[in-house]
Design a protein around this motif. Structure first.
Motif, PDB file in Angstrom:
ATOM      1  N   TYR A  23       0.845  -1.199   0.000  1.00 28.06           N
ATOM      2  CA  TYR A  23       0.000   0.000   0.000  1.00 28.06           C
ATOM      3  C   TYR A  23       0.880   1.250   0.000  1.00 28.06           C
ATOM      4  O   TYR A  23       1.862   1.318   0.745  1.00 28.06           O
ATOM      5  CB  TYR A  23      -0.893   0.020   1.249  1.00 28.06           C
ATOM      6  CG  TYR A  23      -2.020  -0.980   1.180  1.00 28.06           C
ATOM      7  CD1 TYR A  23      -3.319  -0.580   0.872  1.00 28.06           C
ATOM      8  CD2 TYR A  23      -1.785  -2.341   1.405  1.00 28.06           C
ATOM      9  CE1 TYR A  23      -4.359  -1.511   0.796  1.00 28.06           C
ATOM     10  CE2 TYR A  23      -2.818  -3.275   1.324  1.00 28.06           C
ATOM     11  CZ  TYR A  23      -4.100  -2.848   1.011  1.00 28.06           C
ATOM     12  OH  TYR A  23      -5.117  -3.770   0.926  1.00 28.06           O
ATOM     13  N   CYS A  25       1.308   4.852   1.153  1.00 25.45           N
ATOM     14  CA  CYS A  25       0.711   5.614   2.256  1.00 25.45           C
ATOM     15  C   CYS A  25       1.429   6.932   2.502  1.00 25.45           C
ATOM     16  O   CYS A  25       2.610   7.075   2.212  1.00 25.45           O
ATOM     17  CB  CYS A  25       0.789   4.803   3.555  1.00 25.45           C
ATOM     18  SG  CYS A  25      -0.040   3.210   3.443  1.00 25.45           S
ATOM     19  N   ILE A  48      -6.937   2.324   5.468  1.00 28.87           N
ATOM     20  CA  ILE A  48      -6.989   2.164   4.013  1.00 28.87           C
ATOM     21  C   ILE A  48      -7.941   3.203   3.425  1.00 28.87           C
ATOM     22  O   ILE A  48      -9.083   3.340   3.865  1.00 28.87           O
ATOM     23  CB  ILE A  48      -7.414   0.719   3.650  1.00 28.87           C
ATOM     24  CG1 ILE A  48      -6.348  -0.272   4.138  1.00 28.87           C
ATOM     25  CG2 ILE A  48      -7.621   0.579   2.141  1.00 28.87           C
ATOM     26  CD1 ILE A  48      -6.745  -1.715   4.092  1.00 28.87           C
ATOM     27  N   LEU A  49      -7.430   3.938   2.416  1.00 23.58           N
ATOM     28  CA  LEU A  49      -8.261   4.963   1.764  1.00 23.58           C
ATOM     29  C   LEU A  49      -8.943   4.380   0.529  1.00 23.58           C
ATOM     30  O   LEU A  49     -10.114   4.605   0.293  1.00 23.58           O
ATOM     31  CB  LEU A  49      -7.408   6.168   1.367  1.00 23.58           C
ATOM     32  CG  LEU A  49      -6.728   6.922   2.529  1.00 23.58           C
ATOM     33  CD1 LEU A  49      -5.864   8.040   1.994  1.00 23.58           C
ATOM     34  CD2 LEU A  49      -7.750   7.472   3.513  1.00 23.58           C
ATOM     35  N   ASP A  50      -8.155   3.619  -0.261  1.00 25.24           N
ATOM     36  CA  ASP A  50      -8.718   3.020  -1.475  1.00 25.24           C
ATOM     37  C   ASP A  50      -8.167   1.608  -1.644  1.00 25.24           C
ATOM     38  O   ASP A  50      -7.010   1.428  -2.011  1.00 25.24           O
ATOM     39  CB  ASP A  50      -8.352   3.890  -2.693  1.00 25.24           C
ATOM     40  CG  ASP A  50      -9.044   3.424  -3.969  1.00 25.24           C
ATOM     41  OD1 ASP A  50      -9.321   2.202  -4.089  1.00 25.24           O
ATOM     42  OD2 ASP A  50      -9.290   4.264  -4.849  1.00 25.24           O
ATOM     43  N   PRO A  51      -9.016   0.578  -1.372  1.00 25.92           N
ATOM     44  CA  PRO A  51      -8.531  -0.802  -1.451  1.00 25.92           C
ATOM     45  C   PRO A  51      -8.141  -1.205  -2.867  1.00 25.92           C
ATOM     46  O   PRO A  51      -7.259  -2.056  -3.061  1.00 25.92           O
ATOM     47  CB  PRO A  51      -9.707  -1.642  -0.942  1.00 25.92           C
ATOM     48  CG  PRO A  51     -10.864  -0.729  -0.772  1.00 25.92           C
ATOM     49  CD  PRO A  51     -10.417   0.678  -0.936  1.00 25.92           C
ATOM     50  N   GLU A  52      -8.775  -0.576  -3.869  1.00 29.06           N
ATOM     51  CA  GLU A  52      -8.446  -0.902  -5.268  1.00 29.06           C
ATOM     52  C   GLU A  52      -7.075  -0.345  -5.640  1.00 29.06           C
ATOM     53  O   GLU A  52      -6.219  -1.036  -6.170  1.00 29.06           O
ATOM     54  CB  GLU A  52      -9.513  -0.297  -6.225  1.00 29.06           C
ATOM     55  CG  GLU A  52     -10.863  -1.009  -6.184  1.00 29.06           C
ATOM     56  CD  GLU A  52     -10.748  -2.469  -6.585  1.00 29.06           C
ATOM     57  OE1 GLU A  52     -10.291  -2.734  -7.719  1.00 29.06           O
ATOM     58  OE2 GLU A  52     -11.102  -3.352  -5.766  1.00 29.06           O
ATOM     59  N   GLU A  53      -6.925   0.945  -5.363  1.00 28.53           N
ATOM     60  CA  GLU A  53      -5.668   1.636  -5.699  1.00 28.53           C
ATOM     61  C   GLU A  53      -4.563   1.315  -4.693  1.00 28.53           C
ATOM     62  O   GLU A  53      -3.407   1.683  -4.891  1.00 28.53           O
ATOM     63  CB  GLU A  53      -5.900   3.159  -5.712  1.00 28.53           C
ATOM     64  CG  GLU A  53      -6.638   3.666  -6.932  1.00 28.53           C
ATOM     65  CD  GLU A  53      -5.836   3.494  -8.214  1.00 28.53           C
ATOM     66  OE1 GLU A  53      -4.694   3.982  -8.273  1.00 28.53           O
ATOM     67  OE2 GLU A  53      -6.361   2.848  -9.148  1.00 28.53           O
ATOM     68  N   LYS A  54      -4.953   0.652  -3.607  1.00 32.86           N
ATOM     69  CA  LYS A  54      -4.017   0.325  -2.511  1.00 32.86           C
ATOM     70  C   LYS A  54      -3.311   1.579  -1.987  1.00 32.86           C
ATOM     71  O   LYS A  54      -2.089   1.699  -2.032  1.00 32.86           O
ATOM     72  CB  LYS A  54      -3.003  -0.729  -2.958  1.00 32.86           C
ATOM     73  CG  LYS A  54      -3.627  -2.074  -3.255  1.00 32.86           C
ATOM     74  CD  LYS A  54      -2.590  -3.173  -3.206  1.00 32.86           C
ATOM     75  CE  LYS A  54      -3.204  -4.538  -3.308  1.00 32.86           C
ATOM     76  NZ  LYS A  54      -4.013  -4.780  -4.481  1.00 32.86           N
ATOM     77  N   THR A  55      -4.118   2.522  -1.501  1.00 29.82           N
ATOM     78  CA  THR A  55      -3.557   3.724  -0.869  1.00 29.82           C
ATOM     79  C   THR A  55      -4.082   3.811   0.557  1.00 29.82           C
ATOM     80  O   THR A  55      -5.137   3.246   0.870  1.00 29.82           O
ATOM     81  CB  THR A  55      -3.964   4.999  -1.633  1.00 29.82           C
ATOM     82  OG1 THR A  55      -5.393   5.058  -1.700  1.00 29.82           O
ATOM     83  CG2 THR A  55      -3.377   5.040  -3.031  1.00 29.82           C
ATOM     84  N   GLY A  56      -3.326   4.516   1.396  1.00 21.92           N
ATOM     85  CA  GLY A  56      -3.751   4.635   2.786  1.00 21.92           C
ATOM     86  C   GLY A  56      -2.951   5.672   3.540  1.00 21.92           C
ATOM     87  O   GLY A  56      -2.120   6.377   2.968  1.00 21.92           O
TER      88      GLY A  56
END
Length: 292
Positions: A23, A25, A48-56
């Motif tokens: 992720y 981050c 986790i902010l966006d599970p698809e984009e894997k950002t957090g």
């Protein structure tokens, strides 16, 4: 989600989850307020902010077992310092400075002399003898001939090892032999960053197997022993410890005092003259520093 920071670049932290997903981050502003900086090797909690984009966002740094200033990494079990036997010739002063820093942090250090194929057998034996007689584990490898790799793997197994060494010692070649698929592992990060954007090498955590990690850190050319008082320097040379308390003067610095057991041991060949000369030089350096 909990995970471990495997790389940090330009304010972004790449956190590997337990499933091995990476992720991208940012760190919450609270860390800045608390003057706390996430480090490679940190175990963290991520929102986790966006599970698809894997950002957090990194929201919490879990308690650290230890941390190093240079290289700036956390939760290390041991240090592996790699020098070449030849091309370039080993800089023993640099090696001893590194060992002092690890002794001070209470992190076990393993010394690896690479490029065995370029050295003379007698010469190599002498180097090994100097450092193994101080209590260090010394490995001899040749990345070019793929020699000594099995022993190296054994030493790394089940531990997080920070790897350091001057450029040209063969650190990358050995890392590539230990982790042939490292490109694949960091591929996800490279894709996100866009290749070629960052030419600077950054510390990065490479998974070699179950509970086995290599912390690859940029090569070093100098290593200053800072924040050490000259009086405590002797405690970071393990070969001096058997003589502690046996000198004529209490708190003997093993430099100029009469009746010094370490200097006696040096005369008898029980203490390496190479190590002792480096000790004296660093001692003088710390003395000068205090003067100004």
């Amino acid at each position: 989600m909990q995970g471990r920071i495997v790389k940090g670049i330009g304010g972004f932290y790449y956190v590997a989850s337990e499933k091995g997903e990476v992720y991208e981050c940012r760190a919450k502003g609270i860390f800045r307020k608390e003057k706390l900086k996430p480090l490679v090797g940190d175990y963290v909690e991520v929102e986790i902010l966006d599970p698809e984009e894997k950002t957090g966002n990194v929201v919490k740094i879990l308690p650290r077992k230890n941390q190093l200033i240079r290289p700036a990494v956390a939760n290390v079990d041991q240090a592996l310092v790699i020098f070449a036997v030849k091309e370039p010739n080993p800089n023993f002063m640099l090696l001893d400075r590194f060992l002092i820093v690890m002794e001070r942090q209470d992190i076990p250090a393993v010394i690896c002399f690479n490029k065995e194929d370029l050295g003379q057998e007698e010469e190599i034996k002498e180097i090994v003898n100097i450092y193994s007689s101080c209590g260090y584990q010394v490995l001899i490898t040749s990345a070019a001939k793929e020699a000594g790799i099995r022993e190296l793997e054994e030493v790394l197994k089940g531990k997080t090892t920070t790897v350091a060494g001057p450029s040209g010692a063969g650190k990358s070649s050995l890392t590539n032999l230990l982790a042939p698929d490292v490109q694949m592992e960091t591929g996800e990060i490279s894709k996100k960053l866009g290749r070629g954007k960052h030419t600077t090498r950054h510390s990065q955590l490479i998974c070699l197997g179950k509970d086995t990690y290599l912390m690859d850190t940029p090569g070093f050319t100098s290593f200053y022993v800072e924040d050490i008082e000259k009086e405590e320097l002797r405690h970071y040379f393990p070969e001096f410890l058997p003589y502690e308390g046996t000198c004529r003067f209490q708190g003997c610095t093993h430099t100029h005092e009469p009746g010094c057991s370490v200097k006696e041991a040096l005369k008898e060949g029980k203490v390496s003259s190479l190590r002792y000369e480096n000790y004296q030089e660093i001692y003088k350096e710390l003395e000068e520093k205090r003067r100004y």
